[in-house]
Write an enzyme that holds these catalytic residues in place. Sequence first.
Site, PDB file in Angstrom:
ATOM      1  N   LYS A 193       0.833  -1.105   0.037  1.00 47.43           N
ATOM      2  CA  LYS A 193      -0.019   0.093  -0.037  1.00 47.43           C
ATOM      3  C   LYS A 193       0.848   1.403   0.091  1.00 47.43           C
ATOM      4  CE  LYS A 193      -2.565  -1.678   3.467  1.00 47.43           C
ATOM      5  NZ  LYS A 193      -2.583  -2.984   3.566  1.00 47.43           N
ATOM      6  N   ASP A 231      -5.853  -6.807   9.936  1.00 49.54           N
ATOM      7  CA  ASP A 231      -7.079  -6.165  10.001  1.00 49.54           C
ATOM      8  C   ASP A 231      -8.220  -7.002   9.194  1.00 49.54           C
ATOM      9  OD1 ASP A 231      -6.122  -6.320   7.130  1.00 49.54           O
ATOM     10  OD2 ASP A 231      -6.755  -4.240   6.702  1.00 49.54           O
TER      11      ASP A 231
END
Length: 344
Positions: free
Chosen positions: A67, A104
């Site tokens: 990311k 997550d």
Amino acid sequence: SSGINAEYGERMKHVDGCELFDHLASCVGTFVKQESLEKEKLLLGFTFSFPMDQASLCKGRLVRWTKGFENNGVIGEDVAQLLTSSLKNNELTANVEVVALANDTAGTLVAGAMKYPTCRAGLIFGTGTNGAYSEKICNVPALRETETTEEQVVINMEWGNFGEHGQLSDLQTKFDKILDSASSNPGKQLYEKMISGMYMGELVRLALLERVSTQSLFNAEPPLALNTPNSLEAAVVSDCIRDVAHVRNFFGTAISADDVAVIQEVCRSVSDRAARLAAAGVYAIWEKRGKEEFVVAVDGSVFSKHATFSHVLKQTLKDMGCSVKLETATDGSGLGSALIAAVA
């Protein structure tokens, strides 16, 4: 960290690792001060949304950044320990103890299971994408010899990196290949680059630029923003699908009706492909679990806010006969880690 502006947030992706974790500790310290908890001993669940080799509930070494993060001195290190050190060096957080470390997706699965007893998987469709699901330990070769009374284990799939060995080469377009070669991690996270919000806008920009080069868009004179890499965010893609006014607001009020139609077509095509590829991942989990019915908890801005993504994803699963039920788990990743910390 919700108050960080976009420019500052982007800078934090490239600072030294120690500065990054000191910043996280500072954010925790702000919360502690706001809630007047300086004298309390607090247990913390740490959501870490990157590939890691997790040896225990509170120990995990970063395998690689994704990311767009490129912080030095973190790969190969125990991220829970790095955060613990930063917390101890901050007067406001000296009494905060990291007791749980969770991806997550695992957090989203746990949060979903609190609300839906039949929840068996957690997914993220936001800046990045990933999935986790519960599996019988007897089906995990690496754990078959483990002495434990537990029957299930949560598998963090790290599915964003699917395609590293050529599995997606037949599905990649020229735009996927251009985007990948220009990224900070060529050849990695290929599935993620075809689905997630971080890359959706760039794929649209590259496709539109080709239309410009063939003189079939903007009279071969593209708006300045279209010439700037990564200038088109997923939110803009969604807005352009939703409303013609948004197309004109971003690309200019003088563009023709034909140009508007082309822009919306490209935005829909990139978005729909992302949703259908995501559905393939969900189907794989469903098939791995014996095609039973269960709930899948989903978090992330692309799923919750994009104009068409969730609808196309659900319709594709229905068309394939997949009997899972997708349920939104707002801030599931954070809530899940807190729940894990509460029972640690």
